[in-house]
Motif scaffolding. Structure first.
Motif, PDB file in Angstrom:
ATOM      1  N   CYS A 102       5.621  -9.986  -1.661  1.00 33.45           N
ATOM      2  CA  CYS A 102       4.747  -8.935  -2.173  1.00 33.45           C
ATOM      3  C   CYS A 102       4.350  -7.996  -1.043  1.00 33.45           C
ATOM      4  O   CYS A 102       4.469  -8.340   0.124  1.00 33.45           O
ATOM      5  CB  CYS A 102       3.489  -9.523  -2.819  1.00 33.45           C
ATOM      6  SG  CYS A 102       2.423 -10.445  -1.702  1.00 33.45           S
ATOM      7  N   GLU A 103       3.903  -6.822  -1.415  1.00 31.62           N
ATOM      8  CA  GLU A 103       3.339  -5.880  -0.447  1.00 31.62           C
ATOM      9  C   GLU A 103       1.851  -6.189  -0.264  1.00 31.62           C
ATOM     10  O   GLU A 103       1.333  -6.131   0.838  1.00 31.62           O
ATOM     11  CB  GLU A 103       3.513  -4.440  -0.923  1.00 31.62           C
ATOM     12  CG  GLU A 103       4.964  -3.995  -1.073  1.00 31.62           C
ATOM     13  CD  GLU A 103       5.729  -3.936   0.234  1.00 31.62           C
ATOM     14  OE1 GLU A 103       5.143  -3.532   1.267  1.00 31.62           O
ATOM     15  OE2 GLU A 103       6.923  -4.295   0.217  1.00 31.62           O
ATOM     16  N   ARG A 104       1.166  -6.477  -1.356  1.00 32.20           N
ATOM     17  CA  ARG A 104      -0.251  -6.814  -1.386  1.00 32.20           C
ATOM     18  C   ARG A 104      -0.472  -7.843  -2.465  1.00 32.20           C
ATOM     19  O   ARG A 104       0.247  -7.812  -3.461  1.00 32.20           O
ATOM     20  CB  ARG A 104      -1.098  -5.570  -1.699  1.00 32.20           C
ATOM     21  CG  ARG A 104      -1.228  -4.646  -0.521  1.00 32.20           C
ATOM     22  CD  ARG A 104      -2.038  -3.410  -0.911  1.00 32.20           C
ATOM     23  NE  ARG A 104      -1.465  -2.195  -0.381  1.00 32.20           N
ATOM     24  CZ  ARG A 104      -0.454  -1.515  -0.917  1.00 32.20           C
ATOM     25  NH1 ARG A 104       0.103  -1.890  -2.011  1.00 32.20           N
ATOM     26  NH2 ARG A 104      -0.006  -0.434  -0.356  1.00 32.20           N
ATOM     27  N   LYS A 106      -2.390  -9.390   1.091  1.00 28.49           N
ATOM     28  CA  LYS A 106      -1.923 -10.055   2.300  1.00 28.49           C
ATOM     29  C   LYS A 106      -2.116 -11.561   2.113  1.00 28.49           C
ATOM     30  O   LYS A 106      -3.199 -12.015   1.760  1.00 28.49           O
ATOM     31  CB  LYS A 106      -2.683  -9.571   3.535  1.00 28.49           C
ATOM     32  CG  LYS A 106      -2.420  -8.107   3.852  1.00 28.49           C
ATOM     33  CD  LYS A 106      -0.950  -7.891   4.162  1.00 28.49           C
ATOM     34  CE  LYS A 106      -0.655  -6.449   4.494  1.00 28.49           C
ATOM     35  NZ  LYS A 106       0.762  -6.166   4.517  1.00 28.49           N
ATOM     36  N   THR A 135       7.549  -9.051   2.779  1.00 27.74           N
ATOM     37  CA  THR A 135       7.565  -7.877   1.904  1.00 27.74           C
ATOM     38  C   THR A 135       9.025  -7.522   1.660  1.00 27.74           C
ATOM     39  O   THR A 135       9.925  -8.111   2.246  1.00 27.74           O
ATOM     40  CB  THR A 135       6.857  -6.670   2.556  1.00 27.74           C
ATOM     41  OG1 THR A 135       7.661  -6.216   3.648  1.00 27.74           O
ATOM     42  CG2 THR A 135       5.461  -7.035   3.031  1.00 27.74           C
ATOM     43  N   THR A 136       9.240  -6.553   0.805  1.00 24.39           N
ATOM     44  CA  THR A 136      10.598  -6.041   0.594  1.00 24.39           C
ATOM     45  C   THR A 136      10.715  -4.630   1.161  1.00 24.39           C
ATOM     46  O   THR A 136      11.551  -3.848   0.731  1.00 24.39           O
ATOM     47  CB  THR A 136      10.979  -6.062  -0.898  1.00 24.39           C
ATOM     48  OG1 THR A 136      10.017  -5.313  -1.634  1.00 24.39           O
ATOM     49  CG2 THR A 136      11.055  -7.483  -1.422  1.00 24.39           C
ATOM     50  N   GLU A 137       9.839  -4.332   2.135  1.00 24.56           N
ATOM     51  CA  GLU A 137       9.872  -3.032   2.822  1.00 24.56           C
ATOM     52  C   GLU A 137       9.829  -1.872   1.829  1.00 24.56           C
ATOM     53  O   GLU A 137      10.573  -0.908   1.940  1.00 24.56           O
ATOM     54  CB  GLU A 137      11.107  -2.929   3.724  1.00 24.56           C
ATOM     55  CG  GLU A 137      11.205  -4.015   4.779  1.00 24.56           C
ATOM     56  CD  GLU A 137      10.113  -3.939   5.827  1.00 24.56           C
ATOM     57  OE1 GLU A 137       9.627  -2.836   6.113  1.00 24.56           O
ATOM     58  OE2 GLU A 137       9.741  -5.008   6.356  1.00 24.56           O
ATOM     59  N   THR A 138       8.963  -1.999   0.843  1.00 29.55           N
ATOM     60  CA  THR A 138       8.711  -1.021  -0.230  1.00 29.55           C
ATOM     61  C   THR A 138       9.879  -0.855  -1.197  1.00 29.55           C
ATOM     62  O   THR A 138       9.871   0.061  -2.021  1.00 29.55           O
ATOM     63  CB  THR A 138       8.269   0.363   0.303  1.00 29.55           C
ATOM     64  OG1 THR A 138       9.355   1.008   0.958  1.00 29.55           O
ATOM     65  CG2 THR A 138       7.070   0.245   1.245  1.00 29.55           C
ATOM     66  N   THR A 142       8.584  -5.465  -6.249  1.00 26.37           N
ATOM     67  CA  THR A 142       7.501  -5.936  -5.384  1.00 26.37           C
ATOM     68  C   THR A 142       7.132  -4.854  -4.374  1.00 26.37           C
ATOM     69  O   THR A 142       5.955  -4.688  -4.052  1.00 26.37           O
ATOM     70  CB  THR A 142       7.858  -7.249  -4.655  1.00 26.37           C
ATOM     71  OG1 THR A 142       9.022  -7.061  -3.863  1.00 26.37           O
ATOM     72  CG2 THR A 142       8.052  -8.389  -5.643  1.00 26.37           C
ATOM     73  N   GLY A 143       8.111  -4.110  -3.903  1.00 27.83           N
ATOM     74  CA  GLY A 143       7.858  -3.029  -2.958  1.00 27.83           C
ATOM     75  C   GLY A 143       7.043  -1.898  -3.558  1.00 27.83           C
ATOM     76  O   GLY A 143       6.266  -1.249  -2.858  1.00 27.83           O
ATOM     77  N   SER A 145       4.770  -2.446  -5.639  1.00 26.96           N
ATOM     78  CA  SER A 145       3.518  -3.117  -6.021  1.00 26.96           C
ATOM     79  C   SER A 145       3.365  -3.236  -7.529  1.00 26.96           C
ATOM     80  O   SER A 145       2.261  -3.116  -8.068  1.00 26.96           O
ATOM     81  CB  SER A 145       2.310  -2.409  -5.396  1.00 26.96           C
ATOM     82  OG  SER A 145       2.371  -2.499  -3.991  1.00 26.96           O
TER      83      SER A 145
END
Length: 159
Positions: A102-104, A106, A135-138, A142-143, A145
């Protein structure tokens, strides 16, 4: 000693709410998760890994989303049920390794609490439970969010 390895994966989309459950820990967040149960992707992935190691199906087979009993259920009850299933067959979790994607939010600040919660329900030492995040680097859902995912692998041992 006999050993079996299982792997699991789970994903849930973000929805309305002010927290999510991860690894049995309530984490304040700008969104909740859309799910039949509490949507704890960490515990769902781990349950699938445990069930898969003994070819016992998947979490949806044991706790179908069509069954009203599991509406808003605490996923720790799923983990305890899976633990009892494998122990009833003479197995125990040797260790598990879980990655949250996930990005958020944390995950790092909550990883130790998750490890403790999972170790307690599995009846194993905390140092046999790994929880980490990436993360998946946006990139991807998931990137953007839109949701959260987790994958888990576990080793079952038969003394």
């Amino acid at each position: 000693m006999s050993m079996r390895i299982g792997q699991g994966f789970d994903v849930h989309a973000f929805g309305s709410g002010d927290h999510i459950m991860l690894g049995g820990v309530r984490i304040a967040h700008t969104h909740g998760l859309r799910a039949h149960s509490d949507g704890d992707v960490v515990l769902h992935a781990l349950c699938d890994a445990m069930l898969g190691a003994l070819a016992l199906g998947d979490i949806g087979m044991h706790f179908p989303p069509t069954d009203a009993r599991w509406k808003d259920a605490d996923s720790r009850s799923f983990l305890r049920h899976c633990t009892a299933l494998i122990r009833g067959r003479g197995w125990q979790v040797g260790n598990c390794d879980i990655t949250v994607i996930c990005e958020r939010p944390k995950v790092g600040p909550h990883a130790q609490a998750m490890r403790a919660c999972i170790a307690c329900d599995l009846g194993i030492a905390v140092d046999a439970v790994s929880v980490k995040a990436t993360t998946t680097e946006t990139l991807g859902f998931t990137g953007r969010s839109e949701g959260i995912a987790a994958q888990a692998v576990c080793l079952l041992e038969r003394p």
